[in-house]
Design an enzyme around this catalytic site. Structure first.
Site, PDB file in Angstrom:
ATOM      1  N   SER A 102       1.620 -13.697 110.378  1.00 35.52           N
ATOM      2  CA  SER A 102       0.833 -14.905 110.806  1.00 35.52           C
ATOM      3  C   SER A 102      -0.470 -14.408 110.988  1.00 35.52           C
ATOM      4  O   SER A 102      -1.377 -13.864 109.853  1.00 35.52           O
ATOM      5  CB  SER A 102       1.397 -15.527 112.074  1.00 35.52           C
ATOM      6  OG  SER A 102       0.483 -16.808 112.410  1.00 35.52           O
ATOM      7  N   ASP A 242      -4.786 -19.846 109.758  1.00 47.36           N
ATOM      8  CA  ASP A 242      -4.446 -18.880 109.798  1.00 47.36           C
ATOM      9  C   ASP A 242      -3.358 -18.238 108.681  1.00 47.36           C
ATOM     10  O   ASP A 242      -3.533 -19.055 107.890  1.00 47.36           O
ATOM     11  CB  ASP A 242      -3.449 -18.540 111.175  1.00 47.36           C
ATOM     12  CG  ASP A 242      -2.170 -19.339 111.482  1.00 47.36           C
ATOM     13  OD1 ASP A 242      -1.776 -20.147 110.319  1.00 47.36           O
ATOM     14  OD2 ASP A 242      -1.310 -19.423 112.521  1.00 47.36           O
ATOM     15  N   ASP A 244      -0.395 -17.718 107.717  1.00 45.81           N
ATOM     16  CA  ASP A 244       0.949 -18.590 107.210  1.00 45.81           C
ATOM     17  C   ASP A 244       0.510 -20.099 107.315  1.00 45.81           C
ATOM     18  O   ASP A 244       1.523 -20.920 106.919  1.00 45.81           O
ATOM     19  CB  ASP A 244       2.373 -18.129 107.866  1.00 45.81           C
ATOM     20  CG  ASP A 244       2.422 -18.543 109.451  1.00 45.81           C
ATOM     21  OD1 ASP A 244       1.033 -18.429 110.052  1.00 45.81           O
ATOM     22  OD2 ASP A 244       3.232 -18.528 110.010  1.00 45.81           O
ATOM     23  N   ASP A 246       0.602 -22.290 109.518  1.00 47.38           N
ATOM     24  CA  ASP A 246       0.947 -23.094 110.465  1.00 47.38           C
ATOM     25  C   ASP A 246      -0.059 -23.855 111.637  1.00 47.38           C
ATOM     26  O   ASP A 246       0.533 -24.721 112.171  1.00 47.38           O
ATOM     27  CB  ASP A 246       2.494 -22.859 110.980  1.00 47.38           C
ATOM     28  CG  ASP A 246       2.140 -21.348 111.716  1.00 47.38           C
ATOM     29  OD1 ASP A 246       1.066 -21.103 111.681  1.00 47.38           O
ATOM     30  OD2 ASP A 246       2.959 -21.049 112.590  1.00 47.38           O
TER      31      ASP A 246
END
Length: 453
Positions: A102, A242, A244, A246
């Protein structure tokens, strides 16, 4: 084997000291043993260590007899989508695992886990059981009992995203988009042909060396590039993600970074317009703005402990329409109660198109009504001791005290929440007031002196 990478919501640590391919193999095997999963979808982010962890994870899952479907480099929500909505050989997935670090430093990585229907797995719901199986010793067979196949579900994921908006009603906004060399570009480039927007791109290519800094827009040093591009190109708004993707973060037409807190209230209001009476979940860190807007728009406020596993559990239990955290996680019932970093900006674009208002139009009055400190982190040797010290200092004046997550105290004209991190020895402070910026700043400094001693 070092297992300190097992955290409250996921597995996370330095590679290979804390999280290695050997451990990923063990985790894959233990996951199937614990949940009896037969059909597991997996993916990975742009980090340099991710492909090796991905391969080892797949080997462990197969050793336990699972059929593994790999969708390659992707965003975490693509795993959620596949686990909730896709099938393999006519059989729904009963598990999903994402290899991602992440927004963490580039020498770290991690694993996020879900069960069938993208139900999250956390320390309370099986993650510690996986850890215990590894601690107790596992005899992993050398011959694989499972199979592996590569698939792509991105087309179906993009269709799902587009189902939330009517593209014909969207205005031709100019948007600055900064994936931060994470994975967001993989989805964004598939969305672009369906949208009327003009994009100004920055750091779009996935690159695990992160030459432009770690993809974490919450860090003030990481905000200026997007902000400057918004101003330079006279964009309508900016977005950044960010690693990833999400989480997504917003900038108004002046390049001002908008705290995620105000986006929660904005999205809750917009979604309630068509569905009054629905429940809205929010975390306890900053609440007054969200609660007022939800009430004004006919919704029902419910406070949940912070963290994706807790929010999702609460959303499923309450059948909530939407959930939002000030940390820029946004959860949607119609996305299997999962968080998405693509849906929020699409919904914001829809809202701006429908109303003719700017992002600043929506948030200026709310920021003035409820100014907030944003989250301020401080290292803490003993979180319980400091929380006790703070409570003792304010308990005689507090009108309301709540310990849903950390310590929240209200004083009529201002309030605060201070809580320990679930992953590191850090205290996180948030302060807000009722229309008094100076008071909010004074109380923030007052609390920081207590915390930092």
């Amino acid at each position: 084997m070092n297992l300190d990478c097992f955290k409250a919501y996921d597995v996370r640590g330095k590679v290979p000291e804390s999280l290695s391919p050997a451990l990923a193999l063990e985790i894959g095997y233990a996951y199937v043993q614990e949940f009896n999963s037969k059909n597991v979808v997996i993916g990975y982010d742009a980090r340099l260590s991710s492909p090796d962890l991905y391969k080892a994870l797949a080997a462990g899952l197969q050793a336990a007899g699972a059929h593994v479907v790999g969708i390659g480099m992707c965003g975490t929500e693509e795993i959620y989508h596949a686990a909730a909505y896709m099938q393999e050989n006519g059989i729904p997935f009963d598990g999903g695992i994402m290899v991602t670090g992440s927004h963490n430093p580039k020498d770290e990585n991690g694993l996020k886990f879900v069960r069938e229907n993208a139900i999250p797995i956390s320390a309370d719901t099986g993650l510690m059981a996986i850890k215990a199986r590894i601690q107790n010793g596992q005899q992993i067979p050398t011959a694989s009992g499972g199979t592996f196949a590569e698939r792509s579900y991105r087309k179906f994921y993009i269709e799902k995203l587009l189902s939330y908006i009517d593209t014909k009603t969207l205005k031709p906004f100019k948007i600055v988009a900064n994936p931060g060399n994470g994975c967001a570009w993989l989805a964004l480039k598939e969305l672009i042909p369906h949208l009327p927007f003009q994009f100004v791109l920055a750091d779009e290519t996935p690159d695990g060396t992160f030459p432009n800094g770690i993809p974490n827009p919450l860090l003030p040093d990481n905000r200026e590039k997007t902000a400057n591009l918004v101003r330079e190109h006279s964009a309508d708004f900016g977005i950044a993600w960010d690693g990833d993707f999400d989480r997504c973060f917003f900038y108004d037409a002046n390049g001002r970074f908008i705290e995620g807190y105000y986006i929660v209230g904005m999205l809750a209001s917009a979604l309630l317009k068509d569905r009054p009476g629905e429940k809205i979940i929010h975390d306890p860190r900053l609440t007054w703005n969200t609660m007022e807007l939800v009430t004004q728009n006919g919704g029902i406020n419910i406070t949940s402990k912070s963290g994706h596993a807790f929010i999702k559990e609460c959303m499923r239990r309450e059948n909530a329409l939407y959930g939002g955290e000030m940390s820029a996680h946004h959860y949607f019932r119609d996305f299997s109660y999962c968080d998405s970093g693509m849906l929020p900006w699409l919904l914001v674009a829809k809202l701006l198109s429908d109303t003719g208002m700017s992002l600043a139009n929506f948030v200026d009055a709310r920021i003035k009504a409820y100014p907030c400190s944003g989250e301020i982190n401080s290292k803490a040797d003993s979180v319980p001791r400091i929380l006790e010290k703070i409570e003792n200092a304010y308990k005689d004046k507090a009108q309301h005290t709540d310990k849903t997550d950390g310590l929240s105290m209200e004083f009529g004209t201002w309030r605060f929440n201070v809580r320990g991190s679930n992953t590191e020895p850090v205290l996180r402070l948030n302060v807000e007031s009722r229309g008094d910026e100076k008071l909010m700043q004074e109380k923030t400094q007052e609390l920081l002196k207590l915390i930092r001693g």
